[in-house]
Design a protein around this motif. Sequence first.
Motif, PDB file in Angstrom:
ATOM      1  N   ALA A 387       0.818  -1.201   0.000  1.00 46.91           N
ATOM      2  CA  ALA A 387       0.000   0.000   0.000  1.00 46.91           C
ATOM      3  C   ALA A 387       0.859   1.260   0.000  1.00 46.91           C
ATOM      4  O   ALA A 387       2.019   1.253   0.416  1.00 46.91           O
ATOM      5  CB  ALA A 387      -0.926  -0.009   1.218  1.00 46.91           C
ATOM      6  N   THR A 388       0.267   2.363  -0.444  1.00 48.35           N
ATOM      7  CA  THR A 388       0.984   3.629  -0.589  1.00 48.35           C
ATOM      8  C   THR A 388       1.546   4.133   0.727  1.00 48.35           C
ATOM      9  O   THR A 388       2.651   4.670   0.766  1.00 48.35           O
ATOM     10  CB  THR A 388       0.046   4.694  -1.202  1.00 48.35           C
ATOM     11  N   GLY A 389       0.813   3.971   1.811  1.00 49.07           N
ATOM     12  CA  GLY A 389       1.230   4.527   3.093  1.00 49.07           C
ATOM     13  C   GLY A 389       2.551   3.988   3.605  1.00 49.07           C
ATOM     14  O   GLY A 389       3.263   4.667   4.343  1.00 49.07           O
ATOM     15  N   VAL A 390       2.905   2.767   3.209  1.00 47.99           N
ATOM     16  CA  VAL A 390       4.160   2.154   3.670  1.00 47.99           C
ATOM     17  C   VAL A 390       5.068   1.772   2.497  1.00 47.99           C
ATOM     18  O   VAL A 390       6.054   1.074   2.682  1.00 47.99           O
ATOM     19  CB  VAL A 390       3.875   0.901   4.537  1.00 47.99           C
ATOM     20  N   ARG A 391       4.724   2.235   1.308  1.00 50.90           N
ATOM     21  CA  ARG A 391       5.450   1.805   0.110  1.00 50.90           C
ATOM     22  C   ARG A 391       6.916   2.212   0.130  1.00 50.90           C
ATOM     23  O   ARG A 391       7.788   1.451  -0.306  1.00 50.90           O
ATOM     24  CB  ARG A 391       4.766   2.344  -1.141  1.00 50.90           C
ATOM     25  N   GLY A 392       7.226   3.398   0.603  1.00 51.19           N
ATOM     26  CA  GLY A 392       8.615   3.853   0.636  1.00 51.19           C
ATOM     27  C   GLY A 392       9.482   2.969   1.507  1.00 51.19           C
ATOM     28  O   GLY A 392      10.580   2.564   1.111  1.00 51.19           O
ATOM     29  N   ARG A 393       8.984   2.630   2.703  1.00 50.07           N
ATOM     30  CA  ARG A 393       9.758   1.784   3.616  1.00 50.07           C
ATOM     31  C   ARG A 393       9.816   0.342   3.114  1.00 50.07           C
ATOM     32  O   ARG A 393      10.867  -0.307   3.178  1.00 50.07           O
ATOM     33  CB  ARG A 393       9.121   1.837   5.015  1.00 50.07           C
TER      34      ARG A 393
END
Length: 500
Positions: A387-393
């Motif tokens: 999901a987008t909310g945790v995509r970076g990590r």
Amino acid sequence: MKFFNRKSSQDDVSQDEHIEGERLEAVQSFSKAILPVIACGAGLFSDGYINNVIGSVSTVLSYQYPKTYASSTAKKYVGDIAFAGTVVGQLAFGWLADHWSRTNSLLVSTVILIVFTALAAGSYYHGDEVGMFNILTAWRFFVGIGIGGEYPAGSVACAESTGELKKGSRNLWFIMFTNTMIDWGFVIGAFVPYVVAAACHNEHYGTIWRTSLGIGVVFPLVLFVLRLRLKEPEEFTRNSMKYAKTPYLLVLRFYGLRLFVVSLIWFIYDFSAYSFGIYSSTILANIYDSSAAPLTTVFGWNTVINLFYIPGTMLGAPVSDWLGPRYALALGVTLQAVVGFIMAGDYGSLSTPGKVGAFAVVYGIFLALGELGPGNNIGLIAAKTCATGVRGRYYGIAAAVGKIGAFVGTWVFPYIIAAGGDSDKLQAQYPFYVSSSLCVLSAALALFCLPHIGQDTITYEDARFRAYLESHGYDTRQLGLKKGESLDSIEAVGAGETKA
């Protein structure tokens, strides 16, 4: 009759104008949508260039300082210290991309990359050769941090931006401006030392390696200007956890196993790909006898080998839309395993100086199939399976594990080679046996442990993750950016604003 023909002609003209207007609007719409994809993803060119050019730089340093460089500890670290910096950058910018800003994180990583690449090219320590090697090593660590930021900030924003493109080609465009850019970086990173060495007539070694490193500043400088015009991706404005507390335990339960599989495949791929990339000039130097072959000969064949990355990634890009990333990855590594086993079995005849052309072709096909498979698809899978909310990590962790694989590979490969004992044939065969076996493992992991990835997987994952959080009592109204930070409309490109 004439009147009828006249009216018909006018209708035809009007219809033609309408069709032409639709075509023009479609072209303009595509240009607006593709610019953020380019700006966000293309920075990975620097990863390919900087990590490949250092192999040639190390070769030049061994020519320039045959005694001090060979005996210095820097020789062990100058080639792979950037991997350590990249891991730090991937983890740090993975957090920043989720909790601060996709675009601002990109700008910061680009500045770091520009500054420390320039410092590495100018490494000098008052005439002390060993001191200079240590300074070069230190600067390359910080260069790695800048490169690391390109993964969780750039590639993630690139994946989110492809949602604005037409269905059926979204995977292709993501690949073209992420992995394909890395591969062009590899090619240019091999070609530039060749051109500089030719211009210097295989002399003036200091000029050769400093210029080769320094040219790495040019591309991120251009990209920095383009990135000044970016806005946050729409997916990020709707589903960001910038102002929300991340429920790490729930995230781990939901994505933990998937993240482990993606990370493991990335580890395996980088373990082989970067190790072979760094050692390609060394392999060729051994075939040609480095004491007799001029730099232009070694670098020229190194460029030829690296060119095989390009058809692998570019011809393989549409396959990821046709078959889906999971099956495209499995297909690539399976074919690569077959070629790798063949190459290992027939290495004795391929490695003779008279057959260096055949060696380059077979080795190049081996590399090209790696790009068709995990090279093109592992970053795509990492960017679109959470999901987008945790995509970076999520992406940052997977990419960091991959870079650890590259780091481990550069250290383990010499031991794999040494396991061949006094036989030059076995020393060269063993890495291909190991790599091909790992390809088979990657294919199995992709086929049996990864989900299907379609054109709208990012939207689907956001909805699925929201539903999961809500089922565990998490207030999803916290998600998203504040009203003033969101992008409600796209401005004309000529006005200087694009949507990321």
